[in-house]
Enzyme design. Structure first.
Site, PDB file in Angstrom:
ATOM      1  N   CYS A 247       7.799  15.118 -15.974  1.00  0.00           N
ATOM      2  CA  CYS A 247       6.725  15.967 -15.461  1.00  0.00           C
ATOM      3  C   CYS A 247       6.415  17.009 -16.527  1.00  0.00           C
ATOM      4  CB  CYS A 247       7.104  16.606 -14.120  1.00  0.00           C
ATOM      5  SG  CYS A 247       8.607  17.606 -14.181  1.00  0.00           S
ATOM      6  N   THR A 248       5.680  18.045 -16.191  1.00  0.00           N
ATOM      7  CA  THR A 248       5.233  18.999 -17.202  1.00  0.00           C
ATOM      8  C   THR A 248       6.381  19.766 -17.844  1.00  0.00           C
ATOM      9  OG1 THR A 248       3.184  19.280 -15.949  1.00  0.00           O
ATOM     10  CG2 THR A 248       3.667  20.920 -17.649  1.00  0.00           C
TER      11      THR A 248
END
Length: 329
Positions: free
Chosen positions: A178-179
């Site tokens: 994810c980020t």
């Protein structure tokens, strides 16, 4: 040298009094010229903030020296920027530091952490690896790892509805990403609960991978939750994967529609942005509430019931004990 920094971090360490901690944390940020979004919850802390380099360095030291977090690891992701990446400061108390409603505790069980170098090595040399993107659809629309599996979901709450899409891969090595890593702590834990045995996660997420390993094979740009909207990750073999929502030309300029009742997250090229005055359609362009055209394509949300000193007015004010908190580094 860019004078500002953008910090991305999280910490799954229990906070005994989230309301009191919210107040002292917000006061510290106000006094040290920091802007951004910070979530305080019983399970921990999650933040993205911006400020001058020296203010951000002092803030990181303050967090690391706080008795609540001593012995834990914040693993700050630090990017240079030419100005503040936020227009406001919000510190909120919520039930979770990332919305998921998943019945897991990443402090008890989570996927194996892979540092960026180990992640890159595994991708290159292990044929049994499957990459799974745990971000929302509008995020991976503008950028994702080459060959990664994505889900058409708005939030992590929808993950249980999509797990069946990868059930046939239980014999593979699953790497979630994810980020900044926070979603994967819970997403990878949930996969373990669902019977996946070899579950890994990219520690520090896309941002850390870009900072430490040059972002190889991340195609497009990384969606971020500040007024940059997206940030460059791949310095080795970059590629544009998204197309303009209006004219369908290659485009990685991610924006919010200027119509606040729509506020759709979509890629729109520079020419169409000007032509449509920041709107994603003719209907939105003519909407009576359309905001003035902003070439950056970012519009701050209005929080009518929020004040820096007291949070949301709708929340009942509680007596706060500051005795266990401090402002000094």
């Amino acid at each position: 040298m860019k004078p500002y920094r953008v910090l991305l971090y999280y910490n799954y360490t229990p906070i005994p009094n989230p309301e009191a901690y919210r107040e002292i944390h917000h006061l510290y940020c106000l006094e040290n010229n920091l802007l951004g979004r910070i979530i305080v919850a019983p399970e921990g802390l999650n933040g993205t903030v911006s400020g001058l380099a020296e203010d951000c360095e002092r803030y990181m030291q303050w967090l690391e020296n706080d008795p609540i977090f001593v012995g834990s690891n914040f693993d700050f992701k630090v990017e240079a920027h030419e100005k503040h990446a936020f227009a406001k400061l919000h510190v909120r108390v919520k039930e979770e530091i990332v919305n998921s409603d998943l019945p897991v505790n990443p402090r008890v069980k989570t996927g194996k952490h892979l540092e960026p170098a180990a992640f890159k090595e595994m991708l290159k040399n292990d044929p049994d690896v499957v990459l799974v993107d745990m971000r929302s659809n509008y995020e991976h629309a503008v950028g994702k790892f080459k060959g990664a599996i994505t889900f058409d979901m708005e939030t992590l709450r929808e993950l249980p509805e999509h797990v069946q899409e990868i059930e046939h891969l239980k014999d593979k090595k699953i790497i979630t990403y994810c980020t900044g890593g926070i979603k994967c702590e819970k997403a990878s834990a949930y996969l373990l609960e669902r019977g996946f045995e070899n579950v890994y996660q990219l520690h520090g997420g896309i941002i850390k991978y870009g900072l430490e390993e040059g972002g190889e094979d991340f195609e497009g740009k990384c969606y971020v939750f500040d007024n940059r909207v997206t940030t460059e990750v791949n310095q080795i073999n970059p590629k544009v994967i998204s197309k303009c929502y209006i004219c369908d030309t290659d485009c990685d300029k991610m924006v919010n529609c200027a119509n606040p009742t729509c506020n759709e997250h979509v890629p729109i090229c520079a020419d169409c942005l000007v032509k449509m005055e920041g709107a994603c359609s003719e209907e939105c362009k003519s909407h009576p509430r359309k905001r003035p055209y902003n070439p950056d394509g970012y519009y701050s949300k209005q929080s009518d019931n929020y004040t820096p000193e007291f949070g949301f007015k709708s929340r009942q004010k509680t007596e706060v004990d500051y005795s266990n908190f401090r402002l000094e580094v």
